[in-house]
Scaffold this motif. Structure first.
Motif, PDB file in Angstrom:
ATOM      1  N   GLU A 297       0.804  -1.216   0.000  1.00 17.13           N
ATOM      2  CA  GLU A 297       0.000   0.000   0.000  1.00 17.13           C
ATOM      3  C   GLU A 297       0.844   1.276   0.000  1.00 17.13           C
ATOM      4  O   GLU A 297       0.320   2.369   0.220  1.00 17.13           O
ATOM      5  CB  GLU A 297      -0.972  -0.018   1.188  1.00 17.13           C
ATOM      6  CG  GLU A 297      -1.991  -1.146   1.095  1.00 17.13           C
ATOM      7  CD  GLU A 297      -3.067  -1.080   2.171  1.00 17.13           C
ATOM      8  OE1 GLU A 297      -3.048  -0.114   2.976  1.00 17.13           O
ATOM      9  OE2 GLU A 297      -3.922  -1.987   2.204  1.00 17.13           O
ATOM     10  N   GLN A 298       2.131   1.144  -0.272  1.00 10.36           N
ATOM     11  CA  GLN A 298       2.994   2.321  -0.367  1.00 10.36           C
ATOM     12  C   GLN A 298       2.596   3.113  -1.624  1.00 10.36           C
ATOM     13  O   GLN A 298       2.547   2.550  -2.724  1.00 10.36           O
ATOM     14  CB  GLN A 298       4.459   1.863  -0.444  1.00 10.36           C
ATOM     15  CG  GLN A 298       5.456   2.885   0.013  1.00 10.36           C
ATOM     16  CD  GLN A 298       5.757   3.935  -1.053  1.00 10.36           C
ATOM     17  OE1 GLN A 298       5.598   3.670  -2.239  1.00 10.36           O
ATOM     18  NE2 GLN A 298       6.180   5.111  -0.625  1.00 10.36           N
ATOM     19  N   PRO A 299       2.286   4.404  -1.513  1.00  6.07           N
ATOM     20  CA  PRO A 299       1.745   5.169  -2.641  1.00  6.07           C
ATOM     21  C   PRO A 299       2.585   5.140  -3.917  1.00  6.07           C
ATOM     22  O   PRO A 299       2.045   5.014  -5.017  1.00  6.07           O
ATOM     23  CB  PRO A 299       1.640   6.595  -2.079  1.00  6.07           C
ATOM     24  CG  PRO A 299       1.461   6.406  -0.611  1.00  6.07           C
ATOM     25  CD  PRO A 299       2.301   5.208  -0.268  1.00  6.07           C
TER      26      PRO A 299
ATOM     27  N   ILE B 289       3.152   3.564  -9.510  1.00  6.75           N
ATOM     28  CA  ILE B 289       3.998   3.070 -10.603  1.00  6.75           C
ATOM     29  C   ILE B 289       3.428   1.758 -11.158  1.00  6.75           C
ATOM     30  O   ILE B 289       3.382   1.552 -12.377  1.00  6.75           O
ATOM     31  CB  ILE B 289       5.448   2.885 -10.127  1.00  6.75           C
ATOM     32  CG1 ILE B 289       6.094   4.240  -9.846  1.00  6.75           C
ATOM     33  CG2 ILE B 289       6.256   2.105 -11.165  1.00  6.75           C
ATOM     34  CD1 ILE B 289       7.486   4.160  -9.263  1.00  6.75           C
ATOM     35  N   SER B 290       2.973   0.889 -10.260  1.00  3.40           N
ATOM     36  CA  SER B 290       2.420  -0.402 -10.691  1.00  3.40           C
ATOM     37  C   SER B 290       1.190  -0.213 -11.569  1.00  3.40           C
ATOM     38  O   SER B 290       1.060  -0.840 -12.628  1.00  3.40           O
ATOM     39  CB  SER B 290       2.061  -1.257  -9.473  1.00  3.40           C
ATOM     40  OG  SER B 290       3.182  -1.514  -8.678  1.00  3.40           O
TER      41      SER B 290
ATOM     42  N   TRP C 111       0.727  -1.028 -15.585  1.00  3.59           N
ATOM     43  CA  TRP C 111      -0.411  -1.862 -15.992  1.00  3.59           C
ATOM     44  C   TRP C 111      -1.196  -1.172 -17.113  1.00  3.59           C
ATOM     45  O   TRP C 111      -1.543  -1.778 -18.125  1.00  3.59           O
ATOM     46  CB  TRP C 111      -1.288  -2.124 -14.777  1.00  3.59           C
ATOM     47  CG  TRP C 111      -2.426  -3.073 -14.973  1.00  3.59           C
ATOM     48  CD1 TRP C 111      -2.575  -3.996 -15.976  1.00  3.59           C
ATOM     49  CD2 TRP C 111      -3.577  -3.193 -14.140  1.00  3.59           C
ATOM     50  NE1 TRP C 111      -3.756  -4.689 -15.815  1.00  3.59           N
ATOM     51  CE2 TRP C 111      -4.380  -4.212 -14.711  1.00  3.59           C
ATOM     52  CE3 TRP C 111      -3.995  -2.545 -12.995  1.00  3.59           C
ATOM     53  CZ2 TRP C 111      -5.598  -4.591 -14.130  1.00  3.59           C
ATOM     54  CZ3 TRP C 111      -5.201  -2.921 -12.415  1.00  3.59           C
ATOM     55  CH2 TRP C 111      -5.984  -3.934 -12.978  1.00  3.59           C
ATOM     56  N   LYS C 112      -1.466   0.124 -16.948  1.00  4.71           N
ATOM     57  CA  LYS C 112      -2.194   0.880 -17.970  1.00  4.71           C
ATOM     58  C   LYS C 112      -1.414   0.934 -19.281  1.00  4.71           C
ATOM     59  O   LYS C 112      -2.005   0.947 -20.365  1.00  4.71           O
ATOM     60  CB  LYS C 112      -2.467   2.306 -17.481  1.00  4.71           C
ATOM     61  CG  LYS C 112      -3.552   2.415 -16.429  1.00  4.71           C
ATOM     62  CD  LYS C 112      -3.771   3.868 -16.026  1.00  4.71           C
ATOM     63  CE  LYS C 112      -4.903   4.012 -15.026  1.00  4.71           C
ATOM     64  NZ  LYS C 112      -5.110   5.427 -14.608  1.00  4.71           N
TER      65      LYS C 112
ATOM     66  N   THR D 260     -14.892   3.766  -7.268  1.00  4.93           N
ATOM     67  CA  THR D 260     -13.997   4.815  -6.785  1.00  4.93           C
ATOM     68  C   THR D 260     -12.768   4.862  -7.676  1.00  4.93           C
ATOM     69  O   THR D 260     -12.408   3.866  -8.305  1.00  4.93           O
ATOM     70  CB  THR D 260     -13.569   4.546  -5.323  1.00  4.93           C
ATOM     71  OG1 THR D 260     -12.655   5.572  -4.912  1.00  4.93           O
ATOM     72  CG2 THR D 260     -12.895   3.189  -5.183  1.00  4.93           C
ATOM     73  N   THR D 261     -12.129   5.999  -7.745  1.00  3.79           N
ATOM     74  CA  THR D 261     -10.893   6.119  -8.522  1.00  3.79           C
ATOM     75  C   THR D 261      -9.667   6.124  -7.617  1.00  3.79           C
ATOM     76  O   THR D 261      -8.546   6.259  -8.091  1.00  3.79           O
ATOM     77  CB  THR D 261     -10.906   7.413  -9.364  1.00  3.79           C
ATOM     78  OG1 THR D 261     -11.138   8.529  -8.502  1.00  3.79           O
ATOM     79  CG2 THR D 261     -12.008   7.346 -10.427  1.00  3.79           C
ATOM     80  N   TYR D 262      -9.897   5.979  -6.316  1.00  5.06           N
ATOM     81  CA  TYR D 262      -8.776   5.897  -5.373  1.00  5.06           C
ATOM     82  C   TYR D 262      -8.603   4.438  -4.953  1.00  5.06           C
ATOM     83  O   TYR D 262      -9.557   3.777  -4.536  1.00  5.06           O
ATOM     84  CB  TYR D 262      -9.016   6.750  -4.129  1.00  5.06           C
ATOM     85  CG  TYR D 262      -7.963   6.513  -3.069  1.00  5.06           C
ATOM     86  CD1 TYR D 262      -6.708   7.102  -3.176  1.00  5.06           C
ATOM     87  CD2 TYR D 262      -8.213   5.666  -1.986  1.00  5.06           C
ATOM     88  CE1 TYR D 262      -5.728   6.867  -2.220  1.00  5.06           C
ATOM     89  CE2 TYR D 262      -7.238   5.421  -1.037  1.00  5.06           C
ATOM     90  CZ  TYR D 262      -5.998   6.019  -1.156  1.00  5.06           C
ATOM     91  OH  TYR D 262      -5.025   5.774  -0.236  1.00  5.06           O
ATOM     92  N   PHE D 263      -7.377   3.933  -5.068  1.00  2.04           N
ATOM     93  CA  PHE D 263      -7.087   2.544  -4.700  1.00  2.04           C
ATOM     94  C   PHE D 263      -5.904   2.505  -3.748  1.00  2.04           C
ATOM     95  O   PHE D 263      -4.906   3.201  -3.943  1.00  2.04           O
ATOM     96  CB  PHE D 263      -6.778   1.720  -5.965  1.00  2.04           C
ATOM     97  CG  PHE D 263      -7.860   1.773  -6.995  1.00  2.04           C
ATOM     98  CD1 PHE D 263      -9.049   1.085  -6.811  1.00  2.04           C
ATOM     99  CD2 PHE D 263      -7.707   2.541  -8.144  1.00  2.04           C
ATOM    100  CE1 PHE D 263     -10.067   1.139  -7.752  1.00  2.04           C
ATOM    101  CE2 PHE D 263      -8.716   2.602  -9.097  1.00  2.04           C
ATOM    102  CZ  PHE D 263      -9.901   1.902  -8.900  1.00  2.04           C
ATOM    103  N   ARG D 264      -6.013   1.695  -2.728  1.00  2.00           N
ATOM    104  CA  ARG D 264      -4.945   1.595  -1.727  1.00  2.00           C
ATOM    105  C   ARG D 264      -3.720   0.869  -2.261  1.00  2.00           C
ATOM    106  O   ARG D 264      -2.603   1.094  -1.805  1.00  2.00           O
ATOM    107  CB  ARG D 264      -5.463   0.860  -0.479  1.00  2.00           C
ATOM    108  CG  ARG D 264      -6.612   1.536   0.226  1.00  2.00           C
ATOM    109  CD  ARG D 264      -6.953   0.828   1.533  1.00  2.00           C
ATOM    110  NE  ARG D 264      -7.158  -0.607   1.331  1.00  2.00           N
ATOM    111  CZ  ARG D 264      -8.295  -1.155   0.960  1.00  2.00           C
ATOM    112  NH1 ARG D 264      -9.356  -0.370   0.715  1.00  2.00           N
ATOM    113  NH2 ARG D 264      -8.415  -2.460   0.802  1.00  2.00           N
ATOM    114  N   SER D 265      -3.926  -0.029  -3.218  1.00  2.00           N
ATOM    115  CA  SER D 265      -2.846  -0.868  -3.730  1.00  2.00           C
ATOM    116  C   SER D 265      -3.211  -1.362  -5.122  1.00  2.00           C
ATOM    117  O   SER D 265      -4.352  -1.169  -5.598  1.00  2.00           O
ATOM    118  CB  SER D 265      -2.622  -2.066  -2.794  1.00  2.00           C
ATOM    119  OG  SER D 265      -3.783  -2.901  -2.796  1.00  2.00           O
TER     120      SER D 265
END
Length: 289
Positions: A40-42, A47-48, A52-53, A65-70
């Protein structure tokens, strides 16, 4: 470029894809990905997801939601309300997930098709002769989830889930290249066999979520454990979980396959053919007559 040269190039690309995604320590890589995706490090998360994108057609416009913890949180994202309308017709089984349709059609005897020229016996997939006999003469659809797709799966109809059988196994890639090269691939991989009875007709439905490389974890909301390669609990899990059509049943950690088996009397809905794209909630199979 000549046709021969083009074919050679395609084969070479397939060889490289197969080597990179299968001829490596699959289980070790899968366990690593399971650990890494939950960091869960921002900076690691951002970067991950950006990488992926870059390599996948990732569309988050219908996410709740557009916020993801990990990265894992993004993989297992939920949808905003109304993002997947349901076909409410009584005799219709809807797709349990977003997917690309693979092999599908009638169950011929006690075998079905994995890919062109690659049949596999149902007994190797399901492990239960009575269940195999139940599927004889019915219909099946193979639904492949790509890495960028929505990874949760839902009830195809109002139903009662009565039993889950967990089968530990390998984690081969389930992309079309591997399906053309590895016989009985679905029968080798880790999977859960979900048996359900439809509420209105009493027909028995079988769903088989199959894990794959980088996945190897299947979460079913009605079972109190996470099914993965290190699961050591009972293989057969009796249950009595009631679902409404479209209600969420569980999720994959990354992307994989769900094979849907409907008994005799059901047929594929219009437009369901190999290569077609389908979304959760759209018509998949229908009761004849």
């Amino acid at each position: 470029m000549t046709v021969r040269a083009l074919l050679a190039r395609v084969v070479l690309q397939e060889d490289i894809n197969f080597l990179l995604t299968n001829r490596m320590p699959r289980q070790l890589l899968t366990r690593f990905m399971g650990w890494f995706s939950k960091i869960e490090q921002p900076l690691v998360r951002d970067i991950s997801i950006a990488i992926w994108k870059l390599f996948a057609d990732l569309d988050l416009s219908d996410a709740r939601t557009t916020y993801f913890r990990s990265l894992h949180d993004c993989f297992t994202r939920q949808l905003r309300e109304g993002a997947r309308p349901l076909d409410s017709a009584a005799g219709v089984l809807v797709s349990p997930c977003d997917a690309i349709v693979g092999a599908c059609g009638a169950v011929s005897g006690t075998a079905v098709i994995q890919a062109k020229g690659f049949p596999y016996p149902l007994i190797d997939l399901l492990g239960d002769p009575a269940l195999v006999e139940h599927c004889r003469g019915g219909s099946y659809v193979t639904l492949r989830l790509t890495s960028s797709m929505y990874h949760r799966f839902h009830a195809p109809h109002d139903c009662l889930v009565e039993r889950v059988t967990y089968v530990s196994g390998d984690v081969w890639n389930v992309n079309p290249i591997a399906l053309k090269r590895v016989e009985r691939l679905f029968c080798k991989n880790e999977r859960a066999i979900i048996e359900a009875t439809l509420a209105d007709s009493g027909h028995r439905l079988v769903l088989v979520p199959v894990a794959a490389i980088l996945v190897a974890s299947i979460r079913l909301h009605f079972i109190d454990v996470l099914l993965h390669l290190r699961y050591r609990g009972p293989r057969v899990i009796p249950c009595a979980a009631t679902f409404a059509k479209g209600e969420e049943m569980g999720w994959f950690q990354h992307g994989s396959t769900i094979i849907v088996f409907a008994p005799k009397g059901f047929a594929l809905c219009e437009g369901i053919s190999q290569g077609a794209r389908i979304r959760m909630g759209q018509a998949l199979l229908r009761l004849l007559g």
